[in-house]
Design an enzyme around this catalytic site. Sequence first.
Site, PDB file in Angstrom:
ATOM      1  N   CYS A  90       0.826  -1.206   0.000  1.00  0.00           N
ATOM      2  CA  CYS A  90       0.000   0.000   0.000  1.00  0.00           C
ATOM      3  C   CYS A  90       0.871   1.271   0.000  1.00  0.00           C
ATOM      4  CB  CYS A  90      -0.987  -0.017   1.162  1.00  0.00           C
ATOM      5  SG  CYS A  90      -2.366   1.145   0.951  1.00  0.00           S
ATOM      6  N   HIS A  92      -3.775  -4.695   0.834  1.00  0.00           N
ATOM      7  CA  HIS A  92      -3.251  -5.137   2.125  1.00  0.00           C
ATOM      8  C   HIS A  92      -3.377  -6.652   2.248  1.00  0.00           C
ATOM      9  CE1 HIS A  92      -2.535  -1.341   4.380  1.00  0.00           C
ATOM     10  NE2 HIS A  92      -3.381  -0.857   3.481  1.00  0.00           N
ATOM     11  N   GLU A 152      -2.037  -8.632   4.275  1.00  0.00           N
ATOM     12  CA  GLU A 152      -2.078  -9.099   5.665  1.00  0.00           C
ATOM     13  C   GLU A 152      -3.496  -9.202   6.221  1.00  0.00           C
ATOM     14  OE1 GLU A 152      -1.665  -4.567   6.115  1.00  0.00           O
ATOM     15  OE2 GLU A 152      -1.094  -6.137   4.699  1.00  0.00           O
TER      16      GLU A 152
END
Length: 242
Positions: free
Chosen positions: A121, A216, A218
């Site tokens: 990002c 993202h 994660e």
Amino acid sequence: MTAPRPLIAVPARFAASTSALRYAAEVNARALVEAVWRAGGEPVTIHPYAPGGIADPAGVAARLARFDGVLLPGGGDLAPHRYGDPGRHDSVYDVDDEQDGFDLEVARQSLRTALPLLAVCRGLQVVNTVLGGTLHQDMGGREREHRHVVHPVALRPGSRIAQITGVEKTEASCYHHQRVDRLGEGLHITATAADGTPEAVELTGAQGWFAAVQWHPEDTAHEDPVQQRLFDALVRAAGDFL
């Protein structure tokens, strides 16, 4: 004897307040560091240090020399002057000059020394800026931004990002209101959203392992093997760098 885990440097993000700690803090998202840990890496939060917004190149290089890889995480917006824009859109938020100066130098030194680098990002935007690119300060208001959105992303067949993830389409969790405008030198787009937003970039002629995504991974890596593979690939490359 168990082999040592590759050390992955993760620049901290400044937080104005964290109630559990009672004071302002330097933090990293738990989901992010857990994804690195699951991949077999040792995530290490490093302190952003760039007095006056300018980091010492030699100092940053010396600090990174002990690590086997770098993960540049998401965060607030880069100051527009960092990519040559004298104006500032009203939506630009959480700008921190010291954070900017440090992250930019970390990206620069990682690329220079071929240290394995995964940029997420804001991290992608930092790399684009370091290489002379620019950003759209705002994508056009709430109806066009990619905040709190999980949407399909198309990956270019044969690209590094497609090889890493093993797919040519994925559901990506996004949280951003800015995107790449002019690409930095040597960068090319290897994944896009349906609206044309660049979602991944790669670097032609990169000396070391490098991948950058605008989303993202994660957020969903704990349940989506496709997203976890990005962290797995970083840690594998870092293991080779040992």
